[in-house]
Design a protein around this motif. Structure first.
Motif, PDB file in Angstrom:
ATOM      1  N   SER A 250       0.831  -1.209   0.000  1.00  0.00           N
ATOM      2  CA  SER A 250       0.000   0.000   0.000  1.00  0.00           C
ATOM      3  C   SER A 250       0.862   1.254   0.000  1.00  0.00           C
ATOM      4  CB  SER A 250      -0.936   0.008   1.214  1.00  0.00           C
ATOM      5  OG  SER A 250      -1.870  -1.028   1.119  1.00  0.00           O
ATOM      6  N   ILE A 251       1.937   1.222   0.751  1.00  0.00           N
ATOM      7  CA  ILE A 251       2.835   2.384   0.778  1.00  0.00           C
ATOM      8  C   ILE A 251       3.459   2.592  -0.595  1.00  0.00           C
ATOM      9  CG2 ILE A 251       4.993   3.273   1.766  1.00  0.00           C
ATOM     10  CD1 ILE A 251       4.089   1.885   4.427  1.00  0.00           C
ATOM     11  N   ILE A 252       3.845   1.498  -1.255  1.00  0.00           N
ATOM     12  CA  ILE A 252       4.402   1.606  -2.608  1.00  0.00           C
ATOM     13  C   ILE A 252       3.342   2.121  -3.582  1.00  0.00           C
ATOM     14  CG2 ILE A 252       5.268   0.270  -4.575  1.00  0.00           C
ATOM     15  CD1 ILE A 252       6.724  -1.515  -2.482  1.00  0.00           C
ATOM     16  N   LEU A 253       2.145   1.533  -3.546  1.00  0.00           N
ATOM     17  CA  LEU A 253       1.089   1.933  -4.475  1.00  0.00           C
ATOM     18  C   LEU A 253       0.654   3.370  -4.250  1.00  0.00           C
ATOM     19  CD1 LEU A 253      -1.120   1.571  -6.597  1.00  0.00           C
ATOM     20  CD2 LEU A 253      -2.531   0.497  -4.836  1.00  0.00           C
ATOM     21  N   PHE A 254       0.183   3.683  -3.065  1.00  0.00           N
ATOM     22  CA  PHE A 254      -0.384   5.005  -2.819  1.00  0.00           C
ATOM     23  C   PHE A 254       0.698   6.081  -2.743  1.00  0.00           C
ATOM     24  CE2 PHE A 254      -3.466   1.950  -0.947  1.00  0.00           C
ATOM     25  CZ  PHE A 254      -4.427   2.095  -1.938  1.00  0.00           C
ATOM     26  N   GLY A 255       1.865   5.730  -2.206  1.00  0.00           N
ATOM     27  CA  GLY A 255       2.980   6.683  -2.217  1.00  0.00           C
ATOM     28  C   GLY A 255       3.463   6.948  -3.631  1.00  0.00           C
ATOM     29  N   GLY A 256       3.510   5.891  -4.451  1.00  0.00           N
ATOM     30  CA  GLY A 256       3.928   6.049  -5.847  1.00  0.00           C
ATOM     31  C   GLY A 256       2.949   6.897  -6.635  1.00  0.00           C
ATOM     32  N   MET A 257       1.652   6.686  -6.428  1.00  0.00           N
ATOM     33  CA  MET A 257       0.653   7.489  -7.129  1.00  0.00           C
ATOM     34  C   MET A 257       0.683   8.939  -6.659  1.00  0.00           C
ATOM     35  SD  MET A 257      -0.669   5.634  -9.409  1.00  0.00           S
ATOM     36  CE  MET A 257      -2.353   5.803  -9.929  1.00  0.00           C
ATOM     37  N   LEU A 258       0.929   9.149  -5.379  1.00  0.00           N
ATOM     38  CA  LEU A 258       1.065  10.511  -4.855  1.00  0.00           C
ATOM     39  C   LEU A 258       2.264  11.207  -5.497  1.00  0.00           C
ATOM     40  CD1 LEU A 258       0.291  12.789  -2.885  1.00  0.00           C
ATOM     41  CD2 LEU A 258       1.628  11.590  -1.125  1.00  0.00           C
ATOM     42  N   ALA A 259       3.393  10.511  -5.542  1.00  0.00           N
ATOM     43  CA  ALA A 259       4.596  11.094  -6.162  1.00  0.00           C
ATOM     44  C   ALA A 259       4.357  11.395  -7.643  1.00  0.00           C
ATOM     45  CB  ALA A 259       5.784  10.142  -5.986  1.00  0.00           C
ATOM     46  N   TRP A 260       3.679  10.482  -8.348  1.00  0.00           N
ATOM     47  CA  TRP A 260       3.383  10.715  -9.760  1.00  0.00           C
ATOM     48  C   TRP A 260       2.502  11.956  -9.940  1.00  0.00           C
ATOM     49  CZ3 TRP A 260      -1.785  10.127 -11.510  1.00  0.00           C
ATOM     50  CH2 TRP A 260      -1.961  10.525 -12.833  1.00  0.00           C
ATOM     51  N   ALA A 261       1.443  12.082  -9.139  1.00  0.00           N
ATOM     52  CA  ALA A 261       0.531  13.219  -9.284  1.00  0.00           C
ATOM     53  C   ALA A 261       1.251  14.532  -9.015  1.00  0.00           C
ATOM     54  CB  ALA A 261      -0.679  13.054  -8.361  1.00  0.00           C
ATOM     55  N   VAL A 262       2.119  14.560  -8.015  1.00  0.00           N
ATOM     56  CA  VAL A 262       2.903  15.771  -7.732  1.00  0.00           C
ATOM     57  C   VAL A 262       3.812  16.084  -8.918  1.00  0.00           C
ATOM     58  CG1 VAL A 262       4.738  16.728  -6.272  1.00  0.00           C
ATOM     59  CG2 VAL A 262       2.781  15.542  -5.222  1.00  0.00           C
ATOM     60  N   ALA A 263       4.527  15.072  -9.419  1.00  0.00           N
ATOM     61  CA  ALA A 263       5.429  15.279 -10.564  1.00  0.00           C
ATOM     62  C   ALA A 263       4.660  15.731 -11.802  1.00  0.00           C
ATOM     63  CB  ALA A 263       6.204  13.995 -10.862  1.00  0.00           C
ATOM     64  N   GLU A 264       3.516  15.141 -12.045  1.00  0.00           N
ATOM     65  CA  GLU A 264       2.704  15.488 -13.215  1.00  0.00           C
ATOM     66  C   GLU A 264       2.269  16.948 -13.158  1.00  0.00           C
ATOM     67  OE1 GLU A 264       1.078  14.326 -16.882  1.00  0.00           O
ATOM     68  OE2 GLU A 264       1.976  12.881 -15.521  1.00  0.00           O
ATOM     69  N   VAL A 265       1.850  17.420 -11.997  1.00  0.00           N
ATOM     70  CA  VAL A 265       1.452  18.829 -11.848  1.00  0.00           C
ATOM     71  C   VAL A 265       2.642  19.745 -12.123  1.00  0.00           C
ATOM     72  CG1 VAL A 265       0.749  20.583 -10.158  1.00  0.00           C
ATOM     73  CG2 VAL A 265      -0.503  18.422 -10.310  1.00  0.00           C
ATOM     74  N   ILE A 266       3.798  19.387 -11.597  1.00  0.00           N
ATOM     75  CA  ILE A 266       4.993  20.209 -11.809  1.00  0.00           C
ATOM     76  C   ILE A 266       5.328  20.277 -13.294  1.00  0.00           C
ATOM     77  CG2 ILE A 266       7.498  20.317 -11.423  1.00  0.00           C
ATOM     78  CD1 ILE A 266       6.876  19.136  -8.574  1.00  0.00           C
ATOM     79  N   VAL A 267       5.313  19.139 -13.968  1.00  0.00           N
ATOM     80  CA  VAL A 267       5.637  19.094 -15.403  1.00  0.00           C
ATOM     81  C   VAL A 267       4.612  19.892 -16.212  1.00  0.00           C
ATOM     82  CG1 VAL A 267       5.830  17.576 -17.418  1.00  0.00           C
ATOM     83  CG2 VAL A 267       6.949  16.959 -15.274  1.00  0.00           C
ATOM     84  N   ILE A 268       3.337  19.696 -15.921  1.00  0.00           N
ATOM     85  CA  ILE A 268       2.297  20.429 -16.653  1.00  0.00           C
ATOM     86  C   ILE A 268       2.461  21.931 -16.445  1.00  0.00           C
ATOM     87  CG2 ILE A 268      -0.183  20.910 -16.772  1.00  0.00           C
ATOM     88  CD1 ILE A 268      -0.637  17.913 -16.142  1.00  0.00           C
ATOM     89  N   ASN A 269       2.686  22.348 -15.210  1.00  0.00           N
ATOM     90  CA  ASN A 269       2.826  23.772 -14.928  1.00  0.00           C
ATOM     91  C   ASN A 269       4.029  24.385 -15.633  1.00  0.00           C
ATOM     92  OD1 ASN A 269       0.524  23.784 -13.375  1.00  0.00           O
ATOM     93  ND2 ASN A 269       1.602  23.750 -11.424  1.00  0.00           N
ATOM     94  N   LYS A 270       5.087  23.600 -15.833  1.00  0.00           N
ATOM     95  CA  LYS A 270       6.284  24.125 -16.508  1.00  0.00           C
ATOM     96  C   LYS A 270       6.164  24.102 -18.022  1.00  0.00           C
ATOM     97  CE  LYS A 270       9.643  23.392 -12.943  1.00  0.00           C
ATOM     98  NZ  LYS A 270      11.057  23.254 -12.694  1.00  0.00           N
ATOM     99  N   THR A 271       5.279  23.249 -18.559  1.00  0.00           N
ATOM    100  CA  THR A 271       5.242  23.074 -20.010  1.00  0.00           C
ATOM    101  C   THR A 271       4.009  23.653 -20.691  1.00  0.00           C
ATOM    102  OG1 THR A 271       4.245  20.868 -19.783  1.00  0.00           O
ATOM    103  CG2 THR A 271       6.662  20.983 -19.923  1.00  0.00           C
TER     104      THR A 271
END
Length: 181
Positions: free
Chosen positions: A118-139
């Motif tokens: 669960s930590i891998i799944l939900f932590g991984g999805m949290l990290a992805w969503a944060v990274a995705e927002v950062i990338v979208i905001n920069k591009t």
């Protein structure tokens, strides 16, 4: 755990590819859209199979009261996710409602699941969503849409409650009762 981690990697890679390599994605044409969609779908299947098949490795024991907070956060996550499709007054209040909903969903589930998978799944999805927002905001730039009628927001609340009930039913069907007893 290998399938879970591979699924997460494929999910993240497929989602970030069009933003991080837009020229390569454009050269692929319609086949690129299909490849990205296939990557997301295969990633999701691997995540589900990997998570369901992972050994239970306890890391911490969540206190029972966090279940209440989880449920409140889940109602909020469903509502925020729905904001992406609303045409009401809330339209345009948030740039990334779907990714924000994923972040809320992930945090809610991290609160009540203390096992390694669960930590891998939900932590991984949290990290992805944060990274995705950062990338979208920069591009990309964002043109804030104009708000619509307030009655559409009432519809969003009703849809949120119905969707939460459906999600609760699915969890119960899968053997996970989301309410403390």
């Amino acid at each position: 755990m290998i399938l879970l981690i591979l699924g997460l990697a494929l999910w993240v890679g497929a989602h970030l590819f069009p933003r991080l390599a837009p020229d390569a994605r454009a050269r692929m044409g319609n086949a690129g859209k299909g490849a990205v969609a296939a990557g997301v779908l295969v990633g999701l299947v691997l995540i589900i199979i990997g998570y369901r098949g992972a050994a239970f490795v306890p890391v911490w024991t969540p206190p029972a009261f966090l279940t209440h907070l989880n449920n409140l956060l889940m109602i909020l996550a469903v509502f925020v996710y729905g904001m992406s499709a609303t045409t009401g007054r809330l339209r345009g209040k948030m740039r990334h409602p779907q990714l924000t909903a994923v972040k809320i969903w992930a945090v809610a589930h991290l609160l009540v699941n203390g096992d390694l998978a669960s930590i891998i799944l939900f932590g991984g999805m949290l990290a992805w969503a944060v990274a995705e927002v950062i990338v979208i905001n920069k591009t990309t730039t964002w043109d804030r849409p104009e708000p619509g009628p307030a009655k559409k927001d009432v519809v969003l609340v009703i849809i949120t409650l119905v969707m939460f009930a459906i999600i609760t039913g699915i969890h119960a069907w899968l053997g996970v009762w989301p309410f403390p007893g």
